[in-house]
Scaffold this motif. Structure first.
Motif, PDB file in Angstrom:
ATOM      1  N   ARG A 118     -18.557   5.485  19.290  1.00  0.00           N
ATOM      2  CA  ARG A 118     -19.077   4.595  20.329  1.00  0.00           C
ATOM      3  C   ARG A 118     -18.225   3.320  20.440  1.00  0.00           C
ATOM      4  N   ARG A 122     -16.422   1.702  23.827  1.00  0.00           N
ATOM      5  CA  ARG A 122     -16.664   0.328  24.288  1.00  0.00           C
ATOM      6  C   ARG A 122     -15.361  -0.470  24.353  1.00  0.00           C
ATOM      7  N   GLU A 136     -24.790  11.887  24.966  1.00  0.00           N
ATOM      8  CA  GLU A 136     -25.227  10.829  24.047  1.00  0.00           C
ATOM      9  C   GLU A 136     -25.423  11.369  22.637  1.00  0.00           C
ATOM     10  N   LEU A 139     -22.477  11.004  20.191  1.00  0.00           N
ATOM     11  CA  LEU A 139     -21.977   9.689  19.803  1.00  0.00           C
ATOM     12  C   LEU A 139     -22.414   9.291  18.400  1.00  0.00           C
ATOM     13  N   GLU A 141     -22.034   5.674  15.867  1.00  0.00           N
ATOM     14  CA  GLU A 141     -21.773   4.244  16.046  1.00  0.00           C
ATOM     15  C   GLU A 141     -20.313   3.892  15.779  1.00  0.00           C
TER      16      GLU A 141
END
Length: 160
Positions: A118, A122, A136, A139, A141
């Motif tokens: 993730r 980002r 999702e 994913l 972190e």
């Protein structure tokens, strides 16, 4: 002095008895329910670009297929953790090359999990929709954090 030594001997004998009773109980429980064979825990770490004609990604996928061919069906937990340039497998290669997409599909059907960082999404401004067949649920972190977590849990680490 003899009284103190006798007291120590009684405590040791009591502990030995407790340990023996615990072992007998554990042995009885094990005899009642045979242990299921342990799954092989395998982690492939992908954080580099695919190279010319996606050669690196093709080699990774070939190694995954070969590895699966020698594992017992359902007897493994195999994951590909991707971060940084490794996301190019799903962002570029699988979107541009039908053969690569088909291999990713085949591996997913066999139970291989492709885990996506993730943080990389980002920081690099990548939308999940830009990645081939990613949701999702794929994913994590942090890709690096996931690699460390899986290694701590006993996953064999493979870097191609």
């Amino acid at each position: 002095m003899e009284a103190a030594m006798a007291a120590r001997m009684r405590r040791r004998a009591g502990l030995t008895g407790l340990l023996a009773a615990g072992a007998a109980t554990a042995g009885g429980a094990a005899a009642q329910a045979p242990a299921a064979p342990a799954k092989e825990l395998i982690l492939y770490h992908l954080n580099q670009p695919g190279g010319e004609e996606f050669r690196h990604y093709r080699q990774l996928l070939r190694n995954l297929r070969n590895h699966l061919s020698v594992l017992p069906q359902g007897g493994y937990d195999l994951r590909v953790v991707m971060h940084g340039a490794g996301l190019g497998l799903l962002r570029l290669a699988a979107r541009q090359e039908p053969q690569i997409a088909a291999t990713v599909d085949e591996l997913k059907l066999a139970g291989v999990r492709f885990e996506i960082c993730r943080i990389t999404l980002r920081l690099d401004g990548i939308k999940l929709e830009e990645l081939y067949d990613a949701t999702e649920d794929d994913l994590v972190e942090s890709g690096v954090g996931q690699v460390a977590r899986l290694q701590h849990r006993g996953f064999a680490y493979i870097k191609i």
